[in-house]
Design a protein around this motif. Structure first.
Motif, PDB file in Angstrom:
ATOM      1  N   UNK A 120      15.599 -11.205  17.507  1.00  0.00           N
ATOM      2  CA  UNK A 120      15.053 -11.147  16.156  1.00  0.00           C
ATOM      3  C   UNK A 120      13.813 -10.268  16.039  1.00  0.00           C
ATOM      4  N   UNK A 121      13.095 -10.057  17.135  1.00  0.00           N
ATOM      5  CA  UNK A 121      11.892  -9.213  17.082  1.00  0.00           C
ATOM      6  C   UNK A 121      12.217  -7.725  17.202  1.00  0.00           C
ATOM      7  N   UNK A 122      13.449  -7.388  17.513  1.00  0.00           N
ATOM      8  CA  UNK A 122      13.823  -5.973  17.690  1.00  0.00           C
ATOM      9  C   UNK A 122      13.519  -5.112  16.465  1.00  0.00           C
ATOM     10  N   UNK A 123      13.823  -5.550  15.219  1.00  0.00           N
ATOM     11  CA  UNK A 123      13.501  -4.704  14.053  1.00  0.00           C
ATOM     12  C   UNK A 123      12.018  -4.370  13.942  1.00  0.00           C
ATOM     13  N   UNK A 124      11.148  -5.276  14.390  1.00  0.00           N
ATOM     14  CA  UNK A 124       9.709  -5.017  14.332  1.00  0.00           C
ATOM     15  C   UNK A 124       9.353  -3.764  15.109  1.00  0.00           C
ATOM     16  N   UNK A 125       9.926  -3.621  16.288  1.00  0.00           N
ATOM     17  CA  UNK A 125       9.579  -2.487  17.141  1.00  0.00           C
ATOM     18  C   UNK A 125      10.340  -1.212  16.761  1.00  0.00           C
ATOM     19  N   UNK A 126      11.380  -1.373  15.973  1.00  0.00           N
ATOM     20  CA  UNK A 126      12.120  -0.189  15.503  1.00  0.00           C
ATOM     21  C   UNK A 126      11.503   0.411  14.252  1.00  0.00           C
ATOM     22  N   UNK A 127      10.997  -0.418  13.342  1.00  0.00           N
ATOM     23  CA  UNK A 127      10.635   0.077  12.009  1.00  0.00           C
ATOM     24  C   UNK A 127       9.170  -0.077  11.618  1.00  0.00           C
ATOM     25  N   UNK A 128       8.418  -0.958  12.267  1.00  0.00           N
ATOM     26  CA  UNK A 128       7.005  -1.127  11.912  1.00  0.00           C
ATOM     27  C   UNK A 128       6.189   0.038  12.457  1.00  0.00           C
ATOM     28  N   UNK A 164       0.842  -1.196   0.000  1.00  0.00           N
ATOM     29  CA  UNK A 164       0.000   0.000   0.000  1.00  0.00           C
ATOM     30  C   UNK A 164       0.881   1.250   0.000  1.00  0.00           C
ATOM     31  N   UNK A 165       0.283   2.368  -0.332  1.00  0.00           N
ATOM     32  CA  UNK A 165       1.026   3.617  -0.436  1.00  0.00           C
ATOM     33  C   UNK A 165       1.698   3.978   0.886  1.00  0.00           C
ATOM     34  N   UNK A 166       2.992   4.319   0.801  1.00  0.00           N
ATOM     35  CA  UNK A 166       3.730   4.743   1.982  1.00  0.00           C
ATOM     36  C   UNK A 166       4.452   3.628   2.708  1.00  0.00           C
ATOM     37  N   UNK A 167       4.207   2.376   2.321  1.00  0.00           N
ATOM     38  CA  UNK A 167       4.867   1.233   2.972  1.00  0.00           C
ATOM     39  C   UNK A 167       6.188   0.961   2.257  1.00  0.00           C
ATOM     40  N   UNK A 168       7.260   0.839   3.022  1.00  0.00           N
ATOM     41  CA  UNK A 168       8.586   0.600   2.457  1.00  0.00           C
ATOM     42  C   UNK A 168       8.979  -0.871   2.579  1.00  0.00           C
ATOM     43  N   UNK A 169       9.991  -1.263   1.818  1.00  0.00           N
ATOM     44  CA  UNK A 169      10.487  -2.635   1.906  1.00  0.00           C
ATOM     45  C   UNK A 169      11.044  -2.926   3.295  1.00  0.00           C
ATOM     46  N   UNK A 170      11.684  -1.929   3.888  1.00  0.00           N
ATOM     47  CA  UNK A 170      12.237  -2.126   5.228  1.00  0.00           C
ATOM     48  C   UNK A 170      11.129  -2.422   6.234  1.00  0.00           C
TER      49      UNK A 170
END
Length: 423
Positions: free
Chosen positions: A197-205, A6-12
């Motif tokens: 492994x869950x750390x990126x979820x809380x940093x970038x989502x 969707x619009x505004x969602x990045x690959x990261x």
């Protein structure tokens, strides 16, 4: 990939979302499927005849707690735009209580039961919350692919946790250690990998939902409204009933695979870890492949195909008298596992109203956890009443896949999507 988002969602951000599947899969793989369940029966329950039933009953209690709370937690998350914050709390709980399972040794049944119930409750709550982000990230016609990416990466995460445990178990057994010595270390490894492994979820989502002041503080009232309007969402209700059935069969296989391998096939702990390791590779391939396929031939047709695959797996399990056919059946289960779970999450994303995603994924969570009670308990009771006949228990469990196919035939996704958008 960008055309699927969707619009505004990045690959990261998609990677960060999928990393939660990577992170939490170690819990299901090591604790529920491959290591701790067999340890619970053989060591904690000291090999008593009721050990398998005690394990399935413990899981049933944790799933019952999720059933009682999931829609209310989801309604609160929607009203206050707090999916991410609640996901953080549930993740911390699962990590802490999983690590606490290292304290469970021979005979410490009450301690093991307590921490399995708490960790699995937190896991189930987090599973519902992360799934509710999917419709915000993927376009309608790409929900299967994006869901498949998450499940595919999730099984790789299960491989990482299982591989780390397999390496440690091989070393520990070489040192003459017993399961009572090396399984607690595997539990700690699993908890640490989940946290990391869950750390990126809380940093970038990102939390894209907006607070809904009219509903704030009224999760119970909001859920009651959903119950009153349930008749409008007939295709969702039919699919949830279908989910209860086919997920009951899947839950029994996931929860009891290591026990079946040990009791029927005579697998050692190392044999079982290797089997689950390979099956996770198959499951990752199945999730990605069928995620792509369901956006081509349709979600319902793809799910029906995978349910027929599950029935083939049950038949092979029934006939298997040696490890060769058992390995074939296990890998068919792996292909179908990733595919059926990915398809189910995508279908709920289509049938859920856009402003009530967490709540409706909470209803999906209720269905999944109800199935997680029915399937393993059916297997456990069948095994107990038949005097330990695991083959018969597996065959009886297979009837849930037949019921799922029959219910799926009555679901109309296009009609259900129109109702969701209108709602």
């Amino acid at each position: 990939m960008r055309s699927s988002l969707t619009t505004g969602v990045t690959r990261r951000e998609i990677w960060a979302w999928a990393m939660f599947d990577f992170a939490n899969s170690g819990y299901t793989t090591v604790i529920i499927t491959a290591v701790f369940n067999a340890y619970f029966v053989a060591v904690v329950a000291e090999g008593k005849p009721w050990g398998t039933l005690a394990w399935t009953s413990t899981l049933a209690v944790s799933y019952a707690l999720v059933i009682l709370t999931a829609p209310l937690i989801g309604a609160h998350a929607d009203a206050t735009a707090s999916k991410k914050r609640l996901l953080l709390f549930s993740t911390l709980g699962c990590v802490i209580f999983t690590a606490a399972l290292a304290l469970a040794g021979p005979g410490s049944l009450a301690l093991a039961v307590l921490f399995v119930v708490l960790s699995n409750f937190c896991f189930g709550t987090g599973e519902n919350l992360i799934a509710a982000f999917l419709p915000e990230l993927a376009r309608d016609d790409a929900m299967g692919r994006v869901s498949g990416w998450g499940w595919g990466l999730g099984y790789i995460g299960g491989l990482v946790s299982l591989g780390a445990c397999l390496a440690y178990v091989s070393w520990a057994q070489g040192q003459g250690q017993t399961a009572a010595q090396f399984v607690p270390v595997c539990v700690v490894i699993t908890a640490l990998l989940f946290a990391l492994a869950s750390t990126p979820t809380f940093l970038f989502l990102k939390e894209r939902s907006k607070p809904q002041p009219a509903a704030a503080g009224g999760a119970w009232q909001r859920f009651r409204q959903t119950l009153r309007e349930a008749g409008r969402y007939r295709d969702l209700l039919r699919f949830l009933a279908c989910t209860v059935c086919y997920q009951a069969g899947i839950s029994a296989v996931i929860s009891l695979a290591a026990i079946y391998a040990a009791q029927v096939m005579g697998f050692t702990t190392q044999d079982t870890l290797l089997l689950i390791f390979v099956v996770n590779i198959t499951a990752s391939i199945g999730a990605v492949l069928f995620g792509w396929l369901q956006d081509r031939i349709g979600h319902r047709a793809t799910l029906a195909l995978t349910l027929m695959g599950w029935l083939a797996m049950v038949a092979l399990m029934w006939f298997a008298s040696g490890p060769e056919l058992f390995w074939v059946a296990a890998n068919i289960a792996g292909l179908c596992m990733g595919a059926s779970q990915s398809a189910g999450r995508a279908i709920v994303g289509l049938l859920a109203p856009p402003t009530r995603l967490a709540e409706f994924f909470g209803l999906w969570g209720q269905a999944v956890k109800l199935s997680a009670i029915l399937g393993p308990m059916t297997y456990g009771l069948a095994s107990w009443l038949s005097g330990g006949d695991h083959r018969l228990a597996m065959l009886i469990t297979g009837s849930y896949f037949v019921a799922g196919l029959l219910l799926l035939a009555s679901v109309r996704l296009e009609r259900g999507r129109r109702t969701a958008l209108a709602g």
